[in-house]
Motif scaffolding. Structure first.
Motif, mmCIF file in Angstrom:
data_model
loop_
_atom_site.group_PDB
_atom_site.id
_atom_site.type_symbol
_atom_site.label_atom_id
_atom_site.label_comp_id
_atom_site.label_asym_id
_atom_site.label_seq_id
_atom_site.Cartn_x
_atom_site.Cartn_y
_atom_site.Cartn_z
ATOM 1 N N LYS A 129 -78.814 34.935 23.101
ATOM 2 C CA LYS A 129 -79.261 34.130 24.239
ATOM 3 C C LYS A 129 -79.261 32.680 23.779
ATOM 4 O O LYS A 129 -79.965 32.321 22.837
ATOM 5 C CB LYS A 129 -80.673 34.577 24.649
ATOM 6 N N GLY A 130 -78.446 31.841 24.424
ATOM 7 C CA GLY A 130 -78.417 30.447 24.021
ATOM 8 C C GLY A 130 -77.159 29.732 24.446
ATOM 9 O O GLY A 130 -76.340 30.251 25.206
ATOM 10 N N TYR A 131 -76.996 28.493 23.934
ATOM 11 C CA TYR A 131 -75.843 27.664 24.277
ATOM 12 C C TYR A 131 -74.536 28.355 23.871
ATOM 13 O O TYR A 131 -74.457 29.011 22.824
ATOM 14 C CB TYR A 131 -75.901 26.322 23.548
ATOM 15 N N GLN A 132 -73.503 28.143 24.673
ATOM 16 C CA GLN A 132 -72.189 28.698 24.352
ATOM 17 C C GLN A 132 -71.083 27.707 24.703
ATOM 18 O O GLN A 132 -71.059 27.149 25.803
ATOM 19 C CB GLN A 132 -71.947 30.000 25.117
ATOM 20 N N ALA A 133 -70.188 27.487 23.747
ATOM 21 C CA ALA A 133 -68.932 26.793 24.021
ATOM 22 C C ALA A 133 -67.966 27.862 24.524
ATOM 23 O O ALA A 133 -67.494 28.699 23.761
ATOM 24 C CB ALA A 133 -68.403 26.124 22.764
ATOM 25 N N ASP A 134 -67.698 27.841 25.809
ATOM 26 C CA ASP A 134 -66.959 28.912 26.480
ATOM 27 C C ASP A 134 -65.477 28.870 26.130
ATOM 28 O O ASP A 134 -64.895 27.797 25.934
ATOM 29 C CB ASP A 134 -67.137 28.767 27.988
ATOM 30 N N ILE A 135 -64.857 30.048 26.082
ATOM 31 C CA ILE A 135 -63.410 30.178 25.867
ATOM 32 C C ILE A 135 -62.919 31.319 26.744
ATOM 33 O O ILE A 135 -63.457 32.429 26.677
ATOM 34 C CB ILE A 135 -63.063 30.488 24.385
ATOM 35 N N ASP A 136 -61.900 31.051 27.578
ATOM 36 C CA ASP A 136 -61.320 32.128 28.384
ATOM 37 C C ASP A 136 -59.797 32.000 28.395
ATOM 38 O O ASP A 136 -59.247 30.914 28.207
ATOM 39 C CB ASP A 136 -61.870 32.117 29.811
ATOM 40 N N GLY A 137 -59.113 33.136 28.611
ATOM 41 C CA GLY A 137 -57.664 33.178 28.510
ATOM 42 C C GLY A 137 -56.925 32.409 29.579
ATOM 43 O O GLY A 137 -55.793 31.961 29.365
ATOM 44 N N LYS A 138 -57.522 32.255 30.736
ATOM 45 C CA LYS A 138 -56.887 31.484 31.811
ATOM 46 C C LYS A 138 -57.301 30.007 31.751
ATOM 47 O O LYS A 138 -56.811 29.178 32.518
ATOM 48 C CB LYS A 138 -57.245 32.087 33.176
ATOM 49 N N GLN A 140 -59.928 28.351 32.559
ATOM 50 C CA GLN A 140 -60.671 27.750 33.655
ATOM 51 C C GLN A 140 -62.029 27.245 33.186
ATOM 52 O O GLN A 140 -62.630 26.376 33.824
ATOM 53 C CB GLN A 140 -60.865 28.782 34.767
ATOM 54 N N TYR A 141 -62.507 27.815 32.068
ATOM 55 C CA TYR A 141 -63.844 27.498 31.577
ATOM 56 C C TYR A 141 -63.854 27.015 30.129
ATOM 57 O O TYR A 141 -64.901 26.586 29.644
ATOM 58 C CB TYR A 141 -64.743 28.734 31.700
ATOM 59 N N THR A 142 -62.730 27.071 29.449
ATOM 60 C CA THR A 142 -62.689 26.753 28.019
ATOM 61 C C THR A 142 -63.229 25.341 27.754
ATOM 62 O O THR A 142 -62.708 24.348 28.272
ATOM 63 C CB THR A 142 -61.256 26.872 27.480
ATOM 64 N N GLY A 143 -64.279 25.273 26.964
ATOM 65 C CA GLY A 143 -64.892 23.998 26.600
ATOM 66 C C GLY A 143 -66.162 23.671 27.356
ATOM 67 O O GLY A 143 -66.894 22.753 26.978
ATOM 68 N N GLN A 144 -66.451 24.404 28.422
ATOM 69 C CA GLN A 144 -67.683 24.121 29.165
ATOM 70 C C GLN A 144 -68.899 24.582 28.358
ATOM 71 O O GLN A 144 -68.767 25.319 27.379
ATOM 72 C CB GLN A 144 -67.675 24.800 30.529
ATOM 73 N N ASN A 145 -70.078 24.148 28.766
ATOM 74 C CA ASN A 145 -71.323 24.577 28.120
ATOM 75 C C ASN A 145 -72.031 25.554 29.048
ATOM 76 O O ASN A 145 -72.506 25.178 30.120
ATOM 77 C CB ASN A 145 -72.228 23.376 27.820
ATOM 78 N N TYR A 146 -72.060 26.807 28.613
ATOM 79 C CA TYR A 146 -72.680 27.872 29.402
ATOM 80 C C TYR A 146 -73.799 28.476 28.571
ATOM 81 O O TYR A 146 -73.564 28.937 27.449
ATOM 82 C CB TYR A 146 -71.648 28.948 29.751
ATOM 83 N N GLU A 147 -75.004 28.476 29.103
ATOM 84 C CA GLU A 147 -76.127 29.009 28.330
ATOM 85 C C GLU A 147 -76.320 30.485 28.668
ATOM 86 O O GLU A 147 -76.814 30.844 29.740
ATOM 87 C CB GLU A 147 -77.411 28.227 28.599
ATOM 88 N N GLU A 148 -75.912 31.319 27.723
ATOM 89 C CA GLU A 148 -75.958 32.776 27.871
ATOM 90 C C GLU A 148 -77.387 33.270 28.072
ATOM 91 O O GLU A 148 -78.300 32.932 27.315
ATOM 92 C CB GLU A 148 -75.363 33.410 26.601
ATOM 93 N N ARG A 149 -77.578 34.070 29.138
ATOM 94 C CA ARG A 149 -78.851 34.737 29.435
ATOM 95 C C ARG A 149 -80.021 33.761 29.606
ATOM 96 O O ARG A 149 -81.170 34.103 29.376
ATOM 97 C CB ARG A 149 -79.192 35.781 28.365
ATOM 98 N N ASN A 150 -79.703 32.526 30.046
ATOM 99 C CA ASN A 150 -80.796 31.593 30.318
ATOM 100 C C ASN A 150 -80.431 30.706 31.500
ATOM 101 O O ASN A 150 -80.370 31.190 32.624
ATOM 102 C CB ASN A 150 -81.150 30.769 29.074
ATOM 103 N N ARG A 151 -80.090 29.451 31.281
ATOM 104 C CA ARG A 151 -79.901 28.534 32.397
ATOM 105 C C ARG A 151 -78.489 28.564 32.990
ATOM 106 O O ARG A 151 -78.211 27.833 33.931
ATOM 107 C CB ARG A 151 -80.273 27.109 31.959
#
Length: 264
Positions: A129-138, A140-151
């Protein structure tokens, strides 16, 4: 103590021995030795991956393995579907301020990311649970900041945002898979720049810089998202690092040359 840390100590010891043995050399030779040593230790960076094993990491080896220096996370064709996101968790500490660099390559249907300043989500095995530097194959989200299981989403690609401290009138909530109170401060990249920044199906570099309350994500040297986290209730100042295999179709994520430099 894991093998990586032992290796780091041995490297330092070897460097001192090398300097001692060459004390009688010319100044030019000594300068060359210093330059070589600087290149060896990456100016304060330490390697996070053992070339051949998962030493120094904890996770489900049915999804993770090392292959000649490459960390592979994979959901194979015909395998039982994942019921929840699974992480390989680094056992090297709980860094606060740091720079992390890695090469990554992901399949078209892949979904992964690098978690940091995270804590264990104890209701599930190998979950964070926490900050994530996102990576996806298409991408669309690679590089965004997504906070897993929180905000959830704190900054989309191309955004510099501020997350304000909660107030009675604006406490903040996850709405539409993003944090409702986030404030967009600036645009970091145009749509065209975002479309061209990632090399699909090839190796790319991701860099995470976490310093105080500023969290910056770079892809191939381009700043993709940046969060100024002023939320004193929910933000984290240190925590675990982990890499993710996300629930979904068969996929493959690869990481190599992963290294970290502690800033304090």
């Amino acid at each position: 103590m894991n093998k990586m840390i032992k290796y780091g100590y041995l490297t330092v010891a070897a460097s001192f021995l090398l300097v001692s043995c060459n004390a009688g050399n010319t100044k030019e030779s000594q300068s060359q030795n210093v330059a070589a040593d600087s290149a060896m230790n990456g100016e304060g960076f330490i390697a996070m991956l053992d070339p051949n094993t998962l030493t120094g990491w904890e996770g489900d080896s049915s999804y993770w393995h090392m292959d000649s220096g490459v960390l592979v996370g994979e959901i194979k064709e015909g395998a039982e579907p994942l019921k929840s996101n699974t992480f390989l968790i680094w056992k090297g500490g709980e860094p606060g301020d740091f720079v992390l660099k890695s090469q990554f390559r992901i399949s078209e249907n892949g979904n992964s990311g690098i978690n940091y300043r995270s804590e264990r989500f104890t209701e599930l095995p190998y979950a964070l649970k926490g900050y994530q530097a996102d990576i996806d194959g298409k991408h669309q989200y690679t590089g965004q900041n997504y906070e897993e299981r929180n905000r959830t989403t704190l900054a989309y690609r191309g955004q510099q945002t501020e997350i304000p401290n909660p107030t009675a009138s604006m406490p903040g909530e996850s709405k539409g898979n993003a944090w409702s109170s986030l404030i967009v401060l600036d645009t970091l990249a145009t749509a065209a720049e975002l479309a061209d920044v990632v090399k699909a199906g090839d190796w790319n570099e991701i860099e995470i810089v976490a310093k105080d309350n500023k969290l910056s994500h770079y892809i191939n040297g381009k700043l993709i998202s940046e969060v100024l986290d002023n939320d004193q209730v929910n933000r984290k100042e240190k925590g675990l690092i982990g890499v993710q295999v996300h629930v979904g179709p068969p996929m493959k994520i690869e990481y190599k040359d992963m290294q970290i430099k502690m800033l304090k």
